[in-house]
Write an enzyme that holds these catalytic residues in place. Sequence first.
Site, PDB file in Angstrom:
ATOM      1  N   GLY A 102       0.823  -1.215   0.000  1.00 39.95           N
ATOM      2  CA  GLY A 102       0.000   0.000   0.000  1.00 39.95           C
ATOM      3  C   GLY A 102       0.855   1.262   0.000  1.00 39.95           C
ATOM      4  O   GLY A 102       1.946   1.272   0.558  1.00 39.95           O
ATOM      5  N   ASP A 196       6.603  -5.344   6.227  1.00 40.94           N
ATOM      6  CA  ASP A 196       7.323  -6.497   6.785  1.00 40.94           C
ATOM      7  C   ASP A 196       7.524  -7.593   5.746  1.00 40.94           C
ATOM      8  O   ASP A 196       8.617  -8.142   5.615  1.00 40.94           O
ATOM      9  CB  ASP A 196       6.598  -7.038   8.019  1.00 40.94           C
ATOM     10  CG  ASP A 196       5.139  -7.324   7.751  1.00 40.94           C
ATOM     11  OD1 ASP A 196       4.515  -6.592   6.970  1.00 40.94           O
ATOM     12  OD2 ASP A 196       4.603  -8.294   8.316  1.00 40.94           O
ATOM     13  N   THR A 222       5.112   1.668   5.862  1.00 35.47           N
ATOM     14  CA  THR A 222       3.706   1.285   6.011  1.00 35.47           C
ATOM     15  C   THR A 222       3.020   2.262   6.948  1.00 35.47           C
ATOM     16  O   THR A 222       3.556   2.585   8.015  1.00 35.47           O
ATOM     17  CB  THR A 222       3.453  -0.145   6.512  1.00 35.47           C
ATOM     18  OG1 THR A 222       2.054  -0.292   6.736  1.00 35.47           O
ATOM     19  CG2 THR A 222       4.195  -0.507   7.791  1.00 35.47           C
ATOM     20  N   ILE A 223       1.856   2.723   6.516  1.00 32.58           N
ATOM     21  CA  ILE A 223       1.131   3.654   7.377  1.00 32.58           C
ATOM     22  C   ILE A 223       0.706   2.956   8.668  1.00 32.58           C
ATOM     23  O   ILE A 223       0.473   3.597   9.680  1.00 32.58           O
ATOM     24  CB  ILE A 223      -0.115   4.231   6.683  1.00 32.58           C
ATOM     25  CG1 ILE A 223      -1.120   3.131   6.318  1.00 32.58           C
ATOM     26  CG2 ILE A 223       0.256   5.057   5.481  1.00 32.58           C
ATOM     27  CD1 ILE A 223      -2.519   3.657   6.097  1.00 32.58           C
ATOM     28  N   ASP A 224       0.602   1.617   8.637  1.00 35.27           N
ATOM     29  CA  ASP A 224       0.123   0.888   9.814  1.00 35.27           C
ATOM     30  C   ASP A 224       1.072   1.011  11.012  1.00 35.27           C
ATOM     31  O   ASP A 224       0.686   0.735  12.138  1.00 35.27           O
ATOM     32  CB  ASP A 224      -0.062  -0.597   9.485  1.00 35.27           C
ATOM     33  CG  ASP A 224      -1.195  -0.821   8.495  1.00 35.27           C
ATOM     34  OD1 ASP A 224      -1.793   0.181   8.058  1.00 35.27           O
ATOM     35  OD2 ASP A 224      -1.473  -1.985   8.174  1.00 35.27           O
ATOM     36  N   TYR A 268     -25.489  12.527  16.855  1.00 40.03           N
ATOM     37  CA  TYR A 268     -24.886  11.326  16.271  1.00 40.03           C
ATOM     38  C   TYR A 268     -23.745  10.783  17.116  1.00 40.03           C
ATOM     39  O   TYR A 268     -22.991  11.539  17.730  1.00 40.03           O
ATOM     40  CB  TYR A 268     -24.282  11.633  14.901  1.00 40.03           C
ATOM     41  CG  TYR A 268     -25.289  11.900  13.816  1.00 40.03           C
ATOM     42  CD1 TYR A 268     -26.277  10.962  13.508  1.00 40.03           C
ATOM     43  CD2 TYR A 268     -25.235  13.080  13.088  1.00 40.03           C
ATOM     44  CE1 TYR A 268     -27.189  11.209  12.491  1.00 40.03           C
ATOM     45  CE2 TYR A 268     -26.137  13.328  12.070  1.00 40.03           C
ATOM     46  CZ  TYR A 268     -27.120  12.390  11.783  1.00 40.03           C
ATOM     47  OH  TYR A 268     -28.013  12.630  10.785  1.00 40.03           O
ATOM     48  N   GLU A 356      -9.139  -1.088  12.325  1.00 41.43           N
ATOM     49  CA  GLU A 356      -9.621  -2.003  11.285  1.00 41.43           C
ATOM     50  C   GLU A 356      -9.430  -3.483  11.663  1.00 41.43           C
ATOM     51  O   GLU A 356     -10.294  -4.315  11.410  1.00 41.43           O
ATOM     52  CB  GLU A 356      -8.815  -1.691  10.009  1.00 41.43           C
ATOM     53  CG  GLU A 356      -9.203  -2.439   8.786  1.00 41.43           C
ATOM     54  CD  GLU A 356      -8.214  -2.167   7.637  1.00 41.43           C
ATOM     55  OE1 GLU A 356      -7.100  -1.683   7.883  1.00 41.43           O
ATOM     56  OE2 GLU A 356      -8.581  -2.451   6.502  1.00 41.43           O
ATOM     57  N   TYR A 563      -7.684   5.002   2.912  1.00 42.27           N
ATOM     58  CA  TYR A 563      -7.090   5.377   1.620  1.00 42.27           C
ATOM     59  C   TYR A 563      -6.824   6.880   1.547  1.00 42.27           C
ATOM     60  O   TYR A 563      -5.853   7.316   0.930  1.00 42.27           O
ATOM     61  CB  TYR A 563      -7.993   4.915   0.478  1.00 42.27           C
ATOM     62  CG  TYR A 563      -8.214   3.416   0.544  1.00 42.27           C
ATOM     63  CD1 TYR A 563      -7.206   2.541   0.150  1.00 42.27           C
ATOM     64  CD2 TYR A 563      -9.386   2.887   1.064  1.00 42.27           C
ATOM     65  CE1 TYR A 563      -7.368   1.170   0.258  1.00 42.27           C
ATOM     66  CE2 TYR A 563      -9.556   1.513   1.171  1.00 42.27           C
ATOM     67  CZ  TYR A 563      -8.550   0.661   0.763  1.00 42.27           C
ATOM     68  OH  TYR A 563      -8.700  -0.694   0.890  1.00 42.27           O
ATOM     69  N   ARG A 566      -3.706   7.580   3.438  1.00 40.08           N
ATOM     70  CA  ARG A 566      -2.603   6.938   2.737  1.00 40.08           C
ATOM     71  C   ARG A 566      -2.144   7.780   1.550  1.00 40.08           C
ATOM     72  O   ARG A 566      -0.989   7.725   1.143  1.00 40.08           O
ATOM     73  CB  ARG A 566      -3.121   5.585   2.233  1.00 40.08           C
ATOM     74  CG  ARG A 566      -2.228   4.438   2.469  1.00 40.08           C
ATOM     75  CD  ARG A 566      -2.907   3.139   2.209  1.00 40.08           C
ATOM     76  NE  ARG A 566      -3.366   2.946   0.844  1.00 40.08           N
ATOM     77  CZ  ARG A 566      -3.719   1.753   0.348  1.00 40.08           C
ATOM     78  NH1 ARG A 566      -3.643   0.687   1.125  1.00 40.08           N
ATOM     79  NH2 ARG A 566      -4.138   1.624  -0.881  1.00 40.08           N
TER      80      ARG A 566
HETATM   81  P1  FBP Z   1       0.971  -2.007   3.635  1.00 39.51           P
HETATM   82  O1  FBP Z   1       1.194  -2.888   4.815  1.00 39.51           O
HETATM   83  O2  FBP Z   1       1.294  -2.631   2.364  1.00 39.51           O
HETATM   84  O3  FBP Z   1       1.681  -0.700   3.807  1.00 39.51           O
HETATM   85  O4  FBP Z   1      -0.576  -1.648   3.550  1.00 39.51           O
HETATM   86  C1  FBP Z   1      -1.316  -1.417   4.699  1.00 39.51           C
HETATM   87  C2  FBP Z   1      -2.699  -0.948   4.390  1.00 39.51           C
HETATM   88  O5  FBP Z   1      -2.703   0.436   4.135  1.00 39.51           O
HETATM   89  C3  FBP Z   1      -3.596  -1.342   5.549  1.00 39.51           C
HETATM   90  O6  FBP Z   1      -3.713  -0.443   6.563  1.00 39.51           O
HETATM   91  C4  FBP Z   1      -4.894  -1.658   4.866  1.00 39.51           C
HETATM   92  O7  FBP Z   1      -5.620  -2.590   5.581  1.00 39.51           O
HETATM   93  C5  FBP Z   1      -4.451  -2.223   3.582  1.00 39.51           C
HETATM   94  O8  FBP Z   1      -3.239  -1.604   3.257  1.00 39.51           O
HETATM   95  C6  FBP Z   1      -5.430  -2.037   2.474  1.00 39.51           C
HETATM   96  O9  FBP Z   1      -5.014  -2.787   1.399  1.00 39.51           O
HETATM   97  P2  FBP Z   1      -5.553  -2.632  -0.063  1.00 39.51           P
HETATM   98  O10 FBP Z   1      -4.790  -1.517  -0.679  1.00 39.51           O
HETATM   99  O11 FBP Z   1      -5.208  -3.920  -0.704  1.00 39.51           O
HETATM  100  O12 FBP Z   1      -7.016  -2.359  -0.003  1.00 39.51           O
END
Ligand code: FBP
Length: 698
Positions: A102, A196, A222-224, A268, A356, A563, A566
């Site tokens: 991603g 990773d 990775t943003i995660d 809400y 998530e 997204y 990201r």
């Molecule tokens: P990476 O580990 O490749 O950086 O991606 C992480 C991520 O952004 C997650 O947070 C998310 O769950 C996933 O990609 C979404 O994947 P996709 O682009 O296949 O929908």
Amino acid sequence: MSDPVQQYLAHPAVQEAIANVNSGLEERRAYRPPRCAALAHRYTRLTPCDQYVFDIDREARRLLPSIIDRRVEAVSGVDTLPDEVREAYERSRRIGIVFSGGPAPGGHNVIAGLYDAAKAANPQNEIYGFLLGPEGVIENEAVRLTRDMVDAYRNIGGFTMIRTGRAKIDTARKMALSRQTCKRLKLDALVIVGGDDSNTNAAFLAEELFADGVQVIGVPKTIDGDIQVRDRNGRVLCAMSFGFHTAARAFSEAVSNLCTDASSDVKYWHICKVMGRVASHLALEVALQTHANITLIGEELADYVDRRRIEKAKAEGTVDYTAYGMTLRHLSRVICNAIVRRAAVGKNYGVMVIPEGLLEFINEIQIFIIKLNTIIAEYNQTHDTDFHASFPLLEDKLEYLRRLARRSREENVLPVWSSRDDDLFNDIPAFFQEGLLTERDSHGNFQFSLVETDKVIMGLVSDYLDFLKEKGLYKVGIQAAYYRKTLQQAGLDPDRFGPALFAEYPLDGYLMVKPAIISVKTLKQELVRAGVLGDAEAVPAAVEKIFQKSVPKFKTQTHFYGYDGRGANPTRFDCNYTYNLGLTVFALIANGATGQMAAIRNLEQEFEHWEPIGVPIAPLMRLEERGGRLSLVIEKSVVDTESVAFQVVKALREVWLAAEPGPDNYRVPGPIRFDGESEENRPITLVLNALQSIASST
Ligand code: FBP
């Protein structure tokens, strides 16, 4: 040109106003990140740092013999080199770079840093960008990067320049093709910017290409935020992958705006799911940035132990495995409790953040998956037919499970599927039951990614809130002053109706309508019973109005943040981090390293303390079950529930829930501010966790 629209389009003011290249973009492109002190010199050197030690996996040693003994290398800057070393440093090189997985903000600056360093060392050096991710390496799809291309993307988000993909170089065939590509392009080095898995691939490629003399360097992306590297003694080598800060800031801005909206329109609950497939780092940072009312952290739920259940099972001479980790039912009760408490002080609104990957931390779900796998496999074996073909409908499958639970009760055997399993399973929304009972992927794994986490949890929450509402336990508190004013304006005595209407009747604060009053009918009964209303009299309109205001509507808006963050333009932190990572990559290549991941030490501290290093990848690898078999991988780093960042969130949970009269305690981080002094210079998680390393080193 007679067409007025065409005239407008041709007008310079219109063209300037709507130009693709606006001043914000120009400002970003013009920004030149500062260099770490070690990278500000003409040359660099590497010095092994023996203080860092790793527990080396036997399988890693067996599979990665050429790179397993690499050490952490500190990069330092020098202005001159002995002739022979200088010649090797400055020799002309061809370097390939690929994005994998991603997108993560800052990727373009890795390229910019690498490009600048490579060209400064030797203008003949060439950088090739592989297109569309690892597929580009396998298929030899690459472009030679030019200065114009690099300049156009400096400090800009996304991976747009060469794009990315999720292919993996994980088979002998793909390895061989990748090797062929490196040969055809005459590459001296290949740089893999990824998570990773991609850095794991980088290590295998480094081994594969070792004999060819092609160096392979990884970059933690990775943003995660789940690539964080420490050595055996817990010393931090890489505090955070790049892209995390930007994504967290982008999510936080959106969540914070919802906090403002929720507390303005007060109707809400905003349910915000944030990316992070495995770890809850992003949710934790969003909590620190925004002080949302509720933030769930998956790792905490997994650590939960229900002592009461354990004791009960012990007394019965059994073991209750479901006592470990929080059940979905328990979790929904915890959430409902928070919602009910806020409503009691007039706040029937709020903001909740859900990571998530939350469901993967629910032990009960993991147990369901294992049990259902066993049940389905046993059924197929015993009946020599397919479970899904025998029970095509969900109801049929549930009936089969009920039969198993009944049998286990009647025959008093240690069951695969007990009544409690059945009970908990029946709590789960039908679509998730269906998901858990559908066929697995080709590796026999349950596909969590297909499940809408927020829907599963909020389904349970909303069911239980309905139950609490019927019991009269979920109500909106009425401000005492408002109650008095409303009745007085209607010519009624508030003190006459108050004790009949409310559970307690203080003079200020919030008043709770009695639990027994859940409809106009029960309202009237209660007033008659208390002697403030005659049998034949109608409930006064003002009293009914107060009752109606106490009836809660649980209205939610769900949002997914992923997204968008990201794809955000990088924060200054990520711009500086990634540019220096790019410079570090070249330093590692020019000094002959391979199988290393570029990293910046002391990232958790102020910029002047940042130190570029190379971290050997092979010693970080462990055997883990992935896709139904043991594989050698880099361990993902999840939220440490002992960390300062988590402990702070835990300690302030009540304050941020703000289930008491008075304002909420939201924090407004604002938008990502690229320039200006007010932008923070690193994630709050890092600032807090740095205190931990300071504490442990003193
Ligand atoms: P990476 O580990 O490749 O950086 O991606 C992480 C991520 O952004 C997650 O947070 C998310 O769950 C996933 O990609 C979404 O994947 P996709 O682009 O296949 O929908």
